[in-house]
Scaffold this active site. Structure first.
Site, mmCIF file in Angstrom:
data_model
loop_
_atom_site.group_PDB
_atom_site.id
_atom_site.type_symbol
_atom_site.label_atom_id
_atom_site.label_comp_id
_atom_site.label_asym_id
_atom_site.label_seq_id
_atom_site.Cartn_x
_atom_site.Cartn_y
_atom_site.Cartn_z
ATOM 1 N N CYS A 102 0.829 -1.218 0.000
ATOM 2 C CA CYS A 102 0.000 0.000 0.000
ATOM 3 C C CYS A 102 0.864 1.270 0.000
ATOM 4 O O CYS A 102 0.704 2.133 -0.869
ATOM 5 C CB CYS A 102 -0.979 -0.020 1.165
ATOM 6 S SG CYS A 102 -0.261 -0.472 2.750
HETATM 7 N N1 LIG Z 1 -4.198 -3.982 5.153
HETATM 8 C C1 LIG Z 1 -3.672 -3.312 4.116
HETATM 9 O O1 LIG Z 1 -3.892 -2.100 3.944
HETATM 10 C C2 LIG Z 1 -2.801 -4.031 3.121
HETATM 11 C C3 LIG Z 1 -2.435 -3.351 1.951
HETATM 12 C C4 LIG Z 1 -1.624 -3.996 1.007
HETATM 13 C C5 LIG Z 1 -1.176 -5.286 1.256
HETATM 14 N N2 LIG Z 1 -1.528 -5.909 2.415
HETATM 15 C C6 LIG Z 1 -1.035 -7.273 2.627
HETATM 16 O O2 LIG Z 1 -2.111 -8.171 2.393
HETATM 17 C C7 LIG Z 1 -2.007 -9.296 3.260
HETATM 18 C C8 LIG Z 1 -3.303 -9.402 4.066
HETATM 19 O O3 LIG Z 1 -3.448 -8.206 4.818
HETATM 20 P P1 LIG Z 1 -4.732 -7.933 5.709
HETATM 21 O O4 LIG Z 1 -4.597 -6.540 6.193
HETATM 22 O O5 LIG Z 1 -5.963 -8.360 5.009
HETATM 23 O O6 LIG Z 1 -4.426 -8.948 6.936
HETATM 24 P P2 LIG Z 1 -5.437 -9.457 8.034
HETATM 25 O O7 LIG Z 1 -6.566 -8.492 8.187
HETATM 26 O O8 LIG Z 1 -4.614 -9.774 9.225
HETATM 27 O O9 LIG Z 1 -6.035 -10.806 7.429
HETATM 28 C C9 LIG Z 1 -5.250 -11.944 7.161
HETATM 29 C C10 LIG Z 1 -6.123 -13.183 7.307
HETATM 30 O O10 LIG Z 1 -5.352 -14.335 6.960
HETATM 31 C C11 LIG Z 1 -5.909 -15.488 7.606
HETATM 32 N N3 LIG Z 1 -4.803 -16.281 8.142
HETATM 33 C C12 LIG Z 1 -4.025 -15.986 9.215
HETATM 34 N N4 LIG Z 1 -3.086 -16.931 9.358
HETATM 35 C C13 LIG Z 1 -3.260 -17.822 8.351
HETATM 36 C C14 LIG Z 1 -2.587 -19.014 7.943
HETATM 37 N N5 LIG Z 1 -1.527 -19.471 8.625
HETATM 38 N N6 LIG Z 1 -3.038 -19.678 6.864
HETATM 39 C C15 LIG Z 1 -4.105 -19.242 6.175
HETATM 40 N N7 LIG Z 1 -4.774 -18.114 6.524
HETATM 41 C C16 LIG Z 1 -4.342 -17.424 7.585
HETATM 42 C C17 LIG Z 1 -6.834 -14.966 8.679
HETATM 43 O O11 LIG Z 1 -8.149 -15.159 8.177
HETATM 44 P P3 LIG Z 1 -8.981 -16.453 8.587
HETATM 45 O O12 LIG Z 1 -9.083 -16.384 10.093
HETATM 46 O O13 LIG Z 1 -10.281 -16.229 7.895
HETATM 47 O O14 LIG Z 1 -8.247 -17.628 8.095
HETATM 48 C C18 LIG Z 1 -6.560 -13.473 8.714
HETATM 49 O O15 LIG Z 1 -7.716 -12.737 9.050
HETATM 50 C C19 LIG Z 1 -0.769 -9.048 4.149
HETATM 51 O O16 LIG Z 1 0.324 -9.732 3.609
HETATM 52 C C20 LIG Z 1 -0.561 -7.547 4.037
HETATM 53 O O17 LIG Z 1 0.770 -7.172 4.221
HETATM 54 C C21 LIG Z 1 -2.347 -5.325 3.338
#
Ligand SMILES: NC(=O)c1ccc[n+]([C@@H]2O[C@H](COP(=O)([O-])OP(=O)(O)OC[C@H]3O[C@@H](n4cnc5c(N)ncnc54)[C@H](OP(=O)(O)O)[C@@H]3O)[C@@H](O)[C@H]2O)c1
Length: 324
Positions: free
Chosen positions: A135
């Site tokens: 981001c």
């Molecule tokens: N947030 C942002 O603004 C943003 C922007 C660009 C890129 N990103 C990237 O996108 C990715 C996701 O970000 P996010 O903000 O959506 O994170 P998040 O809100 O923490 O969601 C990640 C989800 O992954 C699942 N998970 C956790 N451990 C896991 C495992 N071992 N195996 C499979 N699933 C697992 C969980 O969902 P369940 O409980 O449903 O399994 C968790 O809610 C990250 O790598 C982040 O760096 C984020």
């Protein structure tokens, strides 16, 4: 209809993908994988989707889908792909930072293409695997790419960018706790943020000298969006800088340069990036604004999917800004 799977469905970027794809005319959500909510309705994690979809989270992936979006924290994408072998036809879009750098882009015999359409649309159109940009990285690259291409970024660049709390993911941490975040601001990872790697690779891709990037990230007292400012010494006039940016982004559907000073709310809830230029003495100030969860993550992922499947680039992405 393109059949899509979403992994990490209860997280922030997974939730945004569900919201976008439910309204995308060319896509049907085949499954939403969750480690913690299998069998529960999607609305158990995303209550705004109550009555909008009957879908439930699942603990099993359909390995034959046309496209899969990995919305997992660092290190979990490669682990998930090693444990779940998708068909050779399945296109993969990873939102984490695992495959973004040149040295990390090869995995399981596949080459991950860096998915910033404003930088390399043709490569994305021909890709089967995409590493979706970070981001901060998206906001900062879009602010600096035209200067890098022109060879006008050889001096030190000072970058300051502030993100909303959703940038840190759905899990609670001391700095995303309401009591800490509300009425507060702080910097973190001064000059060492992990997105500097991908920013550097993109800016260097034109073969011109790039000055030192001094990046100070801030945590803001709001939920979504990134406002980034970058300034550097610039010899040309403001008009020359503007025409450089207009030319670079003339084909871009989502990145627009404006004469008016910009603020965050004009892009929040959209896939847009807005850019403003200001010249003071010998310094050019570039300001960019994006929604971290849309142009900075799930919106850009769908933009990449549209390009990979030969769809209109903005299909399903005509979103409504919050504005007020
Ligand atoms: N947030 C942002 O603004 C943003 C922007 C660009 C890129 N990103 C990237 O996108 C990715 C996701 O970000 P996010 O903000 O959506 O994170 P998040 O809100 O923490 O969601 C990640 C989800 O992954 C699942 N998970 C956790 N451990 C896991 C495992 N071992 N195996 C499979 N699933 C697992 C969980 O969902 P369940 O409980 O449903 O399994 C968790 O809610 C990250 O790598 C982040 O760096 C984020």
């Amino acid at each position: 209809m393109i059949k899509a799977g979403i992994i990490g469905g209860s997280g922030y970027t997974g939730g945004e993908l569900i919201r976008i794809l439910l309204n995308h005319p060319g896509v049907e959500i085949d499954f939403v994988f969750s480690t913690t909510r299998a069998g529960k309705p999607i609305s158990s994690a995303h209550p705004d989707l109550l009555g909008v979809t009957e879908l439930e989270f699942t603990g099993e992936s359909n390995l034959e889908v046309d496209v899969v979006f990995l919305c997992l924290g660092h290190g979990n994408s490669s682990k998930f792909l090693s444990e779940n072998e998708f068909s050779a036809q399945t296109k993969i879009i990873d939102l984490s930072n695992e495959f973004r750098l040149e040295n990390d882009a090869e995995f399981q015999g596949n080459k991950y293409v860096y998915g910033l359409p404003e930088l390399q649309k043709e490569a994305i159109v021909n890709a089967t695997h995409i590493a979706n940009p970070g981001c901060f990285a998206t906001a900062i690259q879009l602010a600096l790419l035209p200067l890098a291409k022109e060879g006008a970024l050889s001096q030190e660049v000072h970058i300051n960018a502030t993100t909303g709390s959703t940038g840190a993911g759905v899990s609670l941490s001391p700095t995303s706790h309401f009591s800490w975040r509300n009425n507060n601001i702080s910097w973190y990872k001064p000059f060492t943020h992990q997105h500097l790697g991908e920013i550097g690779e993109s800016l260097n891709s034109f073969g011109n000298t790039i000055g030192k990037l001094r990046f100070l990230p801030n945590r803001g007292n709001f939920t979504r969006g990134i406002l980034a400012t970058a300034y550097t010494a610039y010899e040309g006039s403001l008009e020359e800088a503007k025409s450089l940016y207009q030319k670079f982004y003339q084909e871009a559907l989502f990145t627009h340069v404006t004469d008016d000073p910009i603020h965050l709310k004009q892009v929040v809830n959209t896939n847009q990036c807005h850019i403003h230029l200001h010249k003071h003495e010998d310094v050019l100030l570039v300001t960019s604004a994006i929604d971290n969860l849309l142009k900075g993550a799930s919106g850009q992922a769908v933009q990449n999917m549209n390009l990979m499947f030969g769809l209109k680039e903005d299909l399903g992405l005509q979103l409504k800004a919050g504005v007020f």
